[in-house]
Scaffold this motif. Structure first.
Motif, short mmCIF file in Angstrom:
data_model
loop_
_atom_site.label_atom_id
_atom_site.label_comp_id
_atom_site.label_asym_id
_atom_site.label_seq_id
_atom_site.Cartn_x
_atom_site.Cartn_y
_atom_site.Cartn_z
N LYS A 237 -8.09 -7.67 6.89
CA LYS A 237 -7.75 -7.53 8.31
C LYS A 237 -6.35 -6.97 8.55
CE LYS A 237 -6.05 -12.25 9.24
NZ LYS A 237 -6.26 -13.46 10.08
N ASP A 238 -5.54 -6.91 7.50
CA ASP A 238 -4.20 -6.33 7.70
C ASP A 238 -3.57 -6.02 6.35
OD1 ASP A 238 -2.03 -5.34 9.01
OD2 ASP A 238 -1.39 -7.24 9.91
N ILE A 239 -2.71 -5.01 6.35
CA ILE A 239 -1.89 -4.66 5.18
C ILE A 239 -0.48 -4.43 5.68
CG2 ILE A 239 -1.52 -3.04 3.28
CD1 ILE A 239 -4.48 -2.45 3.29
N ILE A 240 0.47 -5.18 5.12
CA ILE A 240 1.84 -5.18 5.62
C ILE A 240 2.80 -4.75 4.53
CG2 ILE A 240 3.68 -6.60 6.61
CD1 ILE A 240 1.45 -8.44 7.70
N ILE A 241 3.70 -3.81 4.88
CA ILE A 241 4.76 -3.38 3.97
C ILE A 241 6.06 -4.03 4.42
CG2 ILE A 241 6.14 -1.43 3.17
CD1 ILE A 241 3.67 0.29 3.33
N THR A 242 6.73 -4.70 3.49
CA THR A 242 7.98 -5.38 3.79
C THR A 242 9.11 -4.76 2.98
OG1 THR A 242 6.82 -7.46 4.23
CG2 THR A 242 9.18 -7.60 3.79
N ASP A 243 10.17 -4.36 3.67
CA ASP A 243 11.36 -3.83 3.00
C ASP A 243 12.26 -5.02 2.66
OD1 ASP A 243 13.82 -2.66 2.27
OD2 ASP A 243 13.38 -0.88 3.49
N THR A 244 12.49 -5.22 1.38
CA THR A 244 13.26 -6.37 0.95
C THR A 244 14.71 -6.30 1.42
OG1 THR A 244 11.86 -6.53 -1.01
CG2 THR A 244 13.92 -7.75 -1.07
N LEU A 252 0.21 -1.45 8.38
CA LEU A 252 -0.47 -0.16 8.28
C LEU A 252 -1.64 -0.07 9.25
CD1 LEU A 252 -0.50 0.40 4.39
CD2 LEU A 252 1.17 1.17 6.09
N PHE A 253 -1.93 -1.15 9.97
CA PHE A 253 -2.99 -1.17 10.98
C PHE A 253 -2.43 -0.90 12.38
CE2 PHE A 253 -6.88 -3.38 9.14
CZ PHE A 253 -6.49 -3.21 7.82
N ASP A 254 -1.11 -0.83 12.52
CA ASP A 254 -0.45 -0.78 13.83
C ASP A 254 -0.37 0.66 14.37
OD1 ASP A 254 1.02 -1.24 16.09
OD2 ASP A 254 2.81 -2.00 15.05
N PRO A 264 -5.51 0.44 17.18
CA PRO A 264 -5.23 -0.27 15.93
C PRO A 264 -6.42 -0.18 14.99
CG PRO A 264 -4.61 -1.59 17.85
CD PRO A 264 -5.38 -0.43 18.37
N ALA A 265 -6.14 -0.15 13.70
CA ALA A 265 -7.21 -0.09 12.71
C ALA A 265 -8.01 -1.38 12.72
CB ALA A 265 -6.61 0.16 11.33
N ASN A 288 -1.28 6.33 6.43
CA ASN A 288 -0.13 5.58 6.95
C ASN A 288 0.80 5.15 5.81
OD1 ASN A 288 -1.32 5.89 9.44
ND2 ASN A 288 -2.06 3.78 9.57
N PHE A 289 0.21 4.77 4.69
CA PHE A 289 1.01 4.39 3.52
C PHE A 289 1.85 5.58 3.06
CE2 PHE A 289 1.58 4.15 -1.08
CZ PHE A 289 2.13 2.88 -1.24
#
Length: 486
Positions: A237-244, A252-254, A264-265, A288-289
């Protein structure tokens, strides 16, 4: 709502009697790491399994799609194969002519689907040897599975030496039918000790059980879809990229973060597989990635994994429909060559979405083929202890509960205190020994002085007279006359 219904139905199912299963049977643990294999010049990563009499040891790659356990014949690399570095990538070679226990089965019908036609060969019954090898420094013990159906592969394009752990696995069926394990249950941690993953953590198979120390938390249960080639699938339901660095999160769904999206995806279903390493995601998510991390096409590993143009210190989290989240750490999201575990995907690609071995490197998978349910849990990457327990069908695996620790134990303060006490005792002992030496030297000097003093006193007690003096005899010139010779 669907997730709640699944758990309720499972609870009713698990409440049924398990008398039909011999859950007292111990599981069979088979480790996965690099080792010497039959007729190969290099060590190869895989499950430690032997075949034939005498044994010809192999490193078999676990397959969640394949049902038969397969081995490479010596002709595999010479008969038009496209497998890269074939002579050192097959997991070993098997010579059925050299085995006294091999029996050909020319009329056997494969249980694998035609869609899995990456190799072909012939079938036979053979003695399969499952080696339990907890630590690399120790010897291995053997579980002998006689007269089990295996496939000897002669042609193909992929790694042929595989443990078939599909929904109709022959090795699992034989073990359960002969009352050698509790039931048709199986657990897998693929590990990261193979070249594509670039890690050092080894993996394991557990037939009829699971390693309770290899995962943490309550496992999440999902129904199998046995009609699929890969029967285990989940909905994302979602894939999130976090910058440390700045702790920023981007989904990536936004469609607000990626303005070329009209909406939204939506969630999508992805099949879990060991047939490839990278993840194959929907085209828009992949796009998106690429946009977010400035990725580009790359085929260094022959799997179309994307490569980043610049370094990135961050994580990627996959959120499943029931809330279970799988996070790829920075070293997995981007290796030393900036290659990612995300595969490029064409817009018109109709193939299923896949979660490859990169995904399985972060989770522990447990499968109950008696009820067609499987479980996922967060994997313990570095597990110093192996704790295999029986996986009784219709039950939920339970992680090993580590002892509760106080704040002092968690922070290592008890160790520091004990170390200080022991160090203090050692210092006191050293000081005592030094004091003893000094006092001993002092006593020796005092004793020497006393001896000298006593000797002097003793000498003074004696009366020593002066020696008497005598007149010498007369000399020649002074002799008396009466002494002279006449």
């Amino acid at each position: 709502m669907a997730s709640i219904l699944v758990y309720l139905s499972a609870a009713v199912l698990f409440a049924q009697s398990t008398v039909a299963f011999n859950c007292s049977r111990k599981p069979i643990y088979v480790d996965i790491h690099k080792r010497a294999v039959h007729d190969s010049p290099v060590f190869q990563y895989g499950s430690f399994i032997g075949l034939g009499t005498p044994a010809q040891n192999q490193s078999l790659w676990p397959s969640l799609a394949q049902n038969h356990t397969s081995f490479a014949s010596h002709s595999y690399c010479s008969d038009n194969t496209t497998l890269k570095d074939c002579d050192r990538s097959t997991g070993g070679f098997f010579s059925h002519e050299a085995s006294t226990s091999f029996v050909m089965q020319p009329n056997f019908q494969t249980q694998d689907r035609a869609s899995n036609g990456s190799f072909s060969g012939f079938f036979g019954q053979e003695s399969v040897r499952l080696y339990t090898h907890y630590f690399e420094t120790e010897g291995a013990s053997q579980t002998l599975l006689e007269n089990s159906t295996v496939e000897v592969v002669t042609k193909g394009s992929i790694i042929p030496s595989r443990v078939g752990m599909g929904s109709s696995s022959t090795v699992l069926r034989d073990l359960a039918a002969r009352d050698m394990i509790a039931g048709k249950t199986y657990s897998l941690y693929i590990g990261q000790g193979f070249d594509r993953a670039g890690g050092a953590v080894n993996g394991s198979n557990v037939f009829g059980g699971y390693d309770s120390g290899r995962f943490v938390g309550t496992p999440h249960m999902f129904p199998m879809k046995v009609a699929n080639t890969n029967s285990m699938s989940v909905r994302i339901k979602d894939i999130i990229i976090t910058d440390t660095n700045d702790r920023s999160n981007v989904s990536l769904f936004d469609n607000k973060a990626f303005t070329d999206m009209q909406a939204p995806a939506v969630s999508f279903e992805a099949q879990i597989t060991t047939e490839q390493f990278p993840l194959s995601l929907p085209y828009q998510i992949t796009k998106n990635f690429i946009a977010r991390l400035q990725a580009e096409k790359d085929n260094s590993w022959g799997d179309n994994s994307l490569k980043l143009k610049n370094d990135f210190n961050g994580t990627l989290s996959i959120v499943l429909e029931d809330g279970f989240t799988v996070t790829f750490p920075p070293e997995v999201l981007m290796n030393a060559s900036r290659i990612t575990p995300i595969q490029d995907r064409a817009e018109d690609d109709k193939q299923p979405f896949l979660l490859g071995s990169a995904f399985l490197g972060q989770v522990y998978l447990m499968a109950d083929y008696e009820t067609n349910n499987f479980f996922l849990a967060e994997a313990v990457q570095k597990n110093n202890m192996v704790m295999p327990v029986s996986f009784c069908p219709k039950t939920i695996p339970v992680a090993y509960q580590r002892p509760d620790q106080s704040e002092w134990q968690r922070q290592g303060l008890i160790g520091a205190v004990i170390g200080g006490v022991i160090g203090g005792i050692g210092m006191l002992a050293a000081l005592y020994c030094l004091w003893v030496v000094v006092m001993r030297k002092k006593d020796q000097r005092r004793l020497q002085r006393d001896l000298q003093k006593n000797q002097k006193t003793k000498m003074e007690q004696f009366d020593v007279e002066d020696a008497p003096s005598f007149d010498p005899p007369p000399s020649q010139t002074s002799k008396a006359f009466f002494w002279k010779k006449i």
